[in-house]
Design a protein around this motif. Structure first.
Motif, short mmCIF file in Angstrom:
data_model
loop_
_atom_site.label_atom_id
_atom_site.label_comp_id
_atom_site.label_asym_id
_atom_site.label_seq_id
_atom_site.Cartn_x
_atom_site.Cartn_y
_atom_site.Cartn_z
N SER A 101 7.23 9.52 -7.37
CA SER A 101 7.25 8.08 -7.53
C SER A 101 8.10 7.76 -8.75
N THR A 102 9.22 7.07 -8.52
CA THR A 102 10.10 6.79 -9.67
C THR A 102 9.42 5.82 -10.64
N GLY A 103 8.62 4.87 -10.12
CA GLY A 103 7.90 3.95 -11.01
C GLY A 103 6.95 4.72 -11.91
N GLU A 104 6.26 5.72 -11.33
CA GLU A 104 5.32 6.53 -12.12
C GLU A 104 6.04 7.36 -13.17
N ILE A 105 7.17 7.93 -12.78
CA ILE A 105 7.95 8.74 -13.74
C ILE A 105 8.37 7.85 -14.92
N LEU A 106 8.81 6.63 -14.60
CA LEU A 106 9.25 5.73 -15.67
C LEU A 106 8.08 5.29 -16.54
N ARG A 107 6.96 4.96 -15.91
CA ARG A 107 5.80 4.52 -16.70
C ARG A 107 5.29 5.65 -17.60
N VAL A 147 23.64 1.44 -3.62
CA VAL A 147 24.33 2.46 -4.43
C VAL A 147 23.45 3.71 -4.56
N GLN A 148 22.17 3.51 -4.81
CA GLN A 148 21.25 4.65 -4.91
C GLN A 148 21.14 5.37 -3.57
N ALA A 149 21.13 4.61 -2.48
CA ALA A 149 20.99 5.23 -1.15
C ALA A 149 22.20 6.11 -0.84
N GLY A 200 0.82 -1.22 0.00
CA GLY A 200 0.00 0.00 0.00
C GLY A 200 0.85 1.26 0.00
N LYS A 201 2.09 1.12 -0.42
CA LYS A 201 3.04 2.23 -0.37
C LYS A 201 2.60 3.41 -1.25
N GLY A 202 2.18 3.11 -2.48
CA GLY A 202 1.81 4.19 -3.41
C GLY A 202 0.66 5.02 -2.85
N SER A 235 12.17 -2.08 -21.62
CA SER A 235 12.42 -3.52 -21.55
C SER A 235 12.75 -3.95 -20.11
N VAL A 236 13.36 -3.03 -19.35
CA VAL A 236 13.69 -3.36 -17.96
C VAL A 236 12.41 -3.54 -17.16
N LEU A 237 11.47 -2.60 -17.33
CA LEU A 237 10.22 -2.72 -16.58
C LEU A 237 9.45 -3.97 -17.01
N ASP A 238 9.44 -4.23 -18.32
CA ASP A 238 8.74 -5.42 -18.82
C ASP A 238 9.33 -6.70 -18.22
N GLY A 295 10.75 -6.96 -15.34
CA GLY A 295 10.65 -6.98 -13.87
C GLY A 295 11.98 -6.70 -13.17
N GLY A 296 12.98 -6.22 -13.91
CA GLY A 296 14.28 -5.91 -13.29
C GLY A 296 14.34 -4.48 -12.81
N LEU A 297 15.53 -4.03 -12.49
CA LEU A 297 15.72 -2.67 -12.01
C LEU A 297 16.46 -1.84 -13.05
N VAL A 298 16.01 -0.60 -13.23
CA VAL A 298 16.69 0.33 -14.13
C VAL A 298 18.04 0.67 -13.50
N GLU A 299 19.01 0.86 -14.36
CA GLU A 299 20.40 1.13 -13.97
C GLU A 299 20.51 2.26 -12.91
N LEU A 359 21.23 5.96 -14.08
CA LEU A 359 20.09 6.61 -14.72
C LEU A 359 19.09 7.07 -13.66
N MET A 360 18.82 6.19 -12.69
CA MET A 360 17.86 6.53 -11.64
C MET A 360 18.36 7.69 -10.77
N ILE A 361 19.66 7.67 -10.50
CA ILE A 361 20.22 8.72 -9.64
C ILE A 361 20.10 10.08 -10.33
P1 AMP Z 1 7.32 0.70 -8.76
O1 AMP Z 1 6.10 1.38 -9.30
O2 AMP Z 1 8.01 1.49 -7.70
O3 AMP Z 1 7.08 -0.72 -8.37
O4 AMP Z 1 8.36 0.66 -10.00
C1 AMP Z 1 8.04 -0.01 -11.19
C2 AMP Z 1 9.32 -0.43 -11.90
O5 AMP Z 1 10.12 0.72 -12.21
C3 AMP Z 1 10.24 -1.31 -11.07
O6 AMP Z 1 9.89 -2.66 -11.16
C4 AMP Z 1 11.60 -1.04 -11.71
O7 AMP Z 1 11.74 -1.73 -12.93
C5 AMP Z 1 11.50 0.44 -12.05
N1 AMP Z 1 12.01 1.29 -10.94
C6 AMP Z 1 11.30 2.16 -10.15
N2 AMP Z 1 12.09 2.75 -9.26
C7 AMP Z 1 13.34 2.26 -9.46
C8 AMP Z 1 14.60 2.48 -8.85
N3 AMP Z 1 14.75 3.31 -7.80
N4 AMP Z 1 15.67 1.79 -9.31
C9 AMP Z 1 15.54 0.94 -10.36
N5 AMP Z 1 14.39 0.68 -10.98
C10 AMP Z 1 13.29 1.33 -10.55
#
Ligand code: AMP
Length: 192
Positions: free
Chosen positions: A37-43, A99-101, A19-21, A58-61, A63-67, A70-72
């Motif tokens: 929200s980084t997930g929202e920015i990416l979407r 690393v991000q922290a 329920g974080k979002g 492709s990273v989101l598809d 289920g991995g983590l974006v580099e 790039l995120m920083i």
């Molecule tokens: P979320 O909505 O926070 O679950 O993010 C959706 C997707 O965006 C995640 O599964 C990652 O692929 C990517 N993402 C969001 N935030 C980050 C982050 N801080 N570092 C790397 N990937 C991220």
């Protein structure tokens, strides 16, 4: 307008399904600060097919983590915008790796986050919630895989903020209103 001194700066962790979002959006609205929200920015970038979107799709598809780098830079840019500089932020989904922290702590060294909230919902509870919403990608295997990734990547961050004395664990089990009240009180108490 509120000045720098009374801005509210919060980062929030939580398993998928915790329920974080929803809670981040409510806390941001309550304190009058941007919900980042980084997930929202990416979407959104993917939907608009920007360069960032193309790099992230492709990273989101998968289920991995974006580099990390790039995120920083993405977060550094967003927190440098006027609204976040004056009012603060509720940061949802970042940092997600150690690393991000460390990069986040460095970029905010002059005005660190007031607290790092860990919205704690036990794993079996989120698995039940995620299975109940029956999305196509929510097979038990996929859910467990994402939760394993979360434990592996995020538990070191939780330890990191615990050591810095900034971690606040909030019980995320309850109604949305009950949990919001706990998060609100926790954030308010950390402002000091
Ligand atoms: P979320 O909505 O926070 O679950 O993010 C959706 C997707 O965006 C995640 O599964 C990652 O692929 C990517 N993402 C969001 N935030 C980050 C982050 N801080 N570092 C790397 N990937 C991220």
């Amino acid at each position: 307008m509120s000045g720098v001194s009374d801005s509210v700066r919060v980062i929030v962790f939580g398993r998928q399904g915790a329920g974080k979002g929803t809670q981040c959006a409510r806390v941001a609205a309550h304190f009058g600060v941007p919900h980042v929200s980084t997930g929202e920015i990416l979407r959104d970038a993917i939907a608009r097919d920007t360069l960032l979107g193309r790099a992230a799709r492709s990273v989101l598809d998968g289920g991995g983590l974006v580099e990390d780098s790039l995120m920083i830079s993405l977060v550094q840019g967003r927190l440098g915008e006027q609204d976040a500089r004056t009012r603060g932020y509720v940061l949802d989904g970042f940092p997600r790796t150690l690393v991000q922290a460390v990069a986040f702590d460095e970029m905010t060294a002059a005005r660190p986050a007031h607290c790092a909230v860990d919205l704690e919902v036990p794993r079996d509870v989120v698995v039940a919630r995620l299975l109940a919403r029956r999305r196509e990608d929510d097979t038990p295997e996929a859910i467990n895989h994402r939760l394993d990734l979360y434990e592996a990547q995020t538990s070191p961050l939780i330890e990191h903020y615990r050591r810095l004395g900034r971690l606040r664990v909030v019980d995320g089990v309850g109604t949305q209103d009950e949990v919001f009240e706990r998060v609100r009180a926790t954030v308010a108490a950390s402002l000091g």
